[in-house]
Enzyme design. Structure first.
Site: not given
Ligand code: GTP
Ligand code: SPV
Ligand code: MN
Length: 615
Positions: A89, A228-229, A237, A257, A279-281, A283, A304, A394, A396, A524
């Site tokens: 994004r 992209y995405g 989004k 979100h 994002s990427a944290c 979910k 998401d 990033n 996917r 887990g």
């Molecule tokens: P978007 O799709 O971007 O909105 O992101 P999301 O929040 O769905 O992200 P996702 O669950 O795919 O998280 C991706 C990253 O978070 C990866 O690098 C995972 O390894 C890391 N991650 C997720 N859960 C944990 C956790 O409990 N501990 C740690 N250390 N890393 C985690």
């Molecule tokens: C995010 O970035 O929070 C995503 C991926 O879920 S995207 O659809 O590219 O925004």
């Molecule tokens: Mn997202």
């Protein structure tokens, strides 16, 4: 051009689709108008059928946009490699074009709508030359829900059409609802790469100039230059969050979100949890959690986005408006997320992962041992000695929610589920504890408003830099962020009628030790946090009052069987008042920036937090 021009008849099967399959004059007129502006060679009205999907996939394979993976190892699956400058994004190119600048608020890029329209008209003129204009009707939400909404995306990217077919309920089903009289959100997308006569297309057409523009008053989306995405799959989004949040504010519901799960304890206690992480944290990982504690079960409802509303009984209900998963690949493995690994067995489009020599996919973290040789996401040879990652950080996967092995049967129930807990969380190396419960709804809104997280590769920006990301919605709220907080407070007021408030928590899976290692095993084992939340919801246990809320009493928190040192356990299950005070004072920078729209309750919670730090 118009859609009945004879030039626009490439083959008999596409020709059939040249007759607009709708009696809605306003829809036909809009499509004609966009076609006149963008001058595509032909128009294709999508019906969402499997035959159509196959035809599009064939086109994408022919242009080498999709590379078929090995049919045994990864049936009916493909790899797409994006252009190297179109990988995430683009928040800096995302605009909220409300009539008044103050409606966009200080955390959005605002542009005057007339000025943006003029810029876009210039860019979109002739932008689809040599390409097909696809009309993609789609639903956000299942048929029959009070919050379900219709959109129509016009795009010149067959990759986007195929992806929208997975991510939304696309085609005839949505057109039928429009036919029945429904309004729809207009979403116009071009990759911004017109083709000259006889010019051979590249696998990933796009344009270095990018605009992701939203017009909240007219509920319109215009996206230029990216495939992209979230930049291009406009149901996600752009609609479900940016325009969705505006509709939700106006109509008294919430577009957030958030992932959504149902948890069942060994004793049969059930809770529905909605969690907002940036994002990427985490979910998707939370949504597919395989609990390490015996007898616990997590079922997936969404990964998401959650749309939430107050029902006739005064209960907060939620559903996932999407129909697919667009998940982060790196870090996904049998140990971190076995459910995702099972879900991705086939019927998946992978974007920007690495290709193995036997025609399968690989990304960092998938296996402990790195393969000896790969083709990386840029198409270059890769070995473990290579300096850059094989998969883009990033990268996917796009796969239907139906294929998720832990999907709850209610994931597409139009009635949604009653929300028992709302969780906010960020990626914080320090300061924030593993879990805390808000003192009240207002304190919960404060925790959401001031949450912060270290930047990830899901958007451009400096990796690891801490930023405030209110409600994990900073890039996604389509209106003034202070009004978003006020809207959350007003939802709390309305929940007073039933008195059935979801409990609000804040979590942090990402505390690090002195050596930079994660202190908490996560994944887990996060069920241990969920277990504490469920005990709190049942009302069985107390907790420790701290400036950031109620922390677990160590004796109430299940660490059995974990290889966690006493020092680590103490670090994540306690808070340092001095650090919390620094953080609360730092939050004031955001509150001051937001200025006059910050609800007084939020300032009051900030003052109380600082007060408690001094006690
Ligand atoms: P978007 O799709 O971007 O909105 O992101 P999301 O929040 O769905 O992200 P996702 O669950 O795919 O998280 C991706 C990253 O978070 C990866 O690098 C995972 O390894 C890391 N991650 C997720 N859960 C944990 C956790 O409990 N501990 C740690 N250390 N890393 C985690
Ligand atoms: C995010 O970035 O929070 C995503 C991926 O879920 S995207 O659809 O590219 O925004
Ligand atoms: Mn997202």
């Amino acid at each position: 051009m118009n859609s009945t021009s004879p030039k626009a008849t490439p083959s008999s099967s596409s020709a059939a689709r040249l007759v607009p399959p709708t009696t809605r004059e306003d829809l036909r007129e809009w499509v004609d108008q966009i076609a006149r502006l963008t001058t595509p060679d032909q128009i294709h009205w999508c019906d969402g059928s499997m035959t159509e999907r196959q035809e599009l996939v064939d086109v994408l394979v022919a242009t080498e946009t999709l590379i078929p993976l090995d049919g045994e190892l990864r049936p009916n699956s493909f790899l797409a490699r994006s252009a190297p400058d179109d990988v995430a994004r683009v928040e800096g190119r995302t605009f909220i074009c409300s009539e008044s600048e103050s409606d966009a608020g200080p955390t959005n890029n605002w542009c005057d709508p007339a000025e943006m329209r003029s810029t876009l008209t210039g860019l979109f003129a002739g932008s689809m030359r040599g390409r097909t204009l696809y009309v993609v009707p789609f639903l956000m939400g299942p048929v029959g829900s009070p919050v379900t909404r219709v959109g129509v995306e016009i795009t010149d990217s067959p990759y986007v059409v195929v992806s929208m077919g997975t991510m939304t309920r696309m085609g005839r089903v949505a057109l039928d609802i429009i036919e029945g009289g429904a309004d729809w959100v207009q979403a116009v997308h071009t990759v911004g790469a017109p083709l000259g006569k006889g010019e051979v297309d590249v696998p990933w057409p796009c344009n270095p100039t990018k605009y992701i523009s939203h017009f909240p008053e007219t509920r319109e989306i215009w996206s230029y230059g990216s495939a992209y995405g979230g930049n291009a799959l406009l149901g996600k989004k752009a609609f479900a969050l940016r325009i969705g949040s505006v509709i939700a504010r106006d109509e008294g519901w919430l577009a957030e979100h958030m992932m959504l799960v149902r948890v069942t304890s060994p004793e049969g206690q059930v809770a529905h949890i909605a969690a907002a992480f940036p994002s990427a944290c985490g979910k998707t990982n939370f949504a597919m959690m395989q609990p390490t504690l015996p007898g616990w079960q997590v079922e997936t409802l969404g990964d998401d986005i959650a749309w939430m509303w107050i029902d006739d009984n005064g209960l907060l209900r939620a559903l996932n408006p999407e129909a697919g998963l667009f998940g982060v690949a790196p870090g996904t493995s049998d140990s971190t997320n076995p459910v995702a690994i099972q879900t991705l067995w086939g019927n998946t489009v992978f974007t920007n992962v690495a290709l193995t020599d036997d025609g399968d996919v690989w990304w960092e973290g998938l296996t402990k041992e790195k393969p000896d040789h790969l083709i990386d996401w840029t198409g270059a040879d890769w070995t473990p000695a290579s300096k850059s990652p094989a998969a883009h950080p990033n990268s996917r996967f796009t796969v239907a929610m139906d294929q998720c092995t832990t999907a709850a049967s209610e994931w597409s129930d139009p009635r949604g589920v009653v929300v028992d807990a709302i969780v906010f969380g960020g990626r914080r190396s320090d300061t924030m504890p593993l879990v805390t419960e808000a003192r009240s709804w207002a304190h919960g809104v404060y925790l959401g408003a001031t949450m912060a997280s270290e930047r990830t590769a899901a958007a451009e920006g400096t990796l690891g830099e801490l930023r405030r990301d209110p409600f994990a919605m900073s890039p996604f709220t389509g209106y003034n962020v202070g009004e978003h907080w006020a809207h959350w407070l007003s939802i709390g007021e309305r929940l007073r009628v039933s008195g059935r408030f979801p409990r609000i928590f804040h979590v942090n899976w990402f505390r690090r030790g002195d050596g930079g290692e994660f202190l908490w095993p996560g994944f887990g084992d996060n069920v241990r946090v969920v277990k504490w939340m469920m005990d709190r919801i049942r009302g069985d246990i107390g907790g420790v009052d701290t400036p950031v809320g109620t922390l677990p009493h160590p004796s109430d928190f299940d660490l059995d069987g974990l290889n966690l040192s006493a020092a680590s356990a103490n670090a994540i299950l306690s808070v340092d008042a001095a650090e919390i005070e620094v953080d609360a004072r730092d939050s004031q920078t955001l509150l001051n920036l937001v200025g006059s729209t910050v609800p007084s309750e939020i300032w009051a919670e900030n003052a109380e937090t600082i007060d408690k730090c001094g006690q």
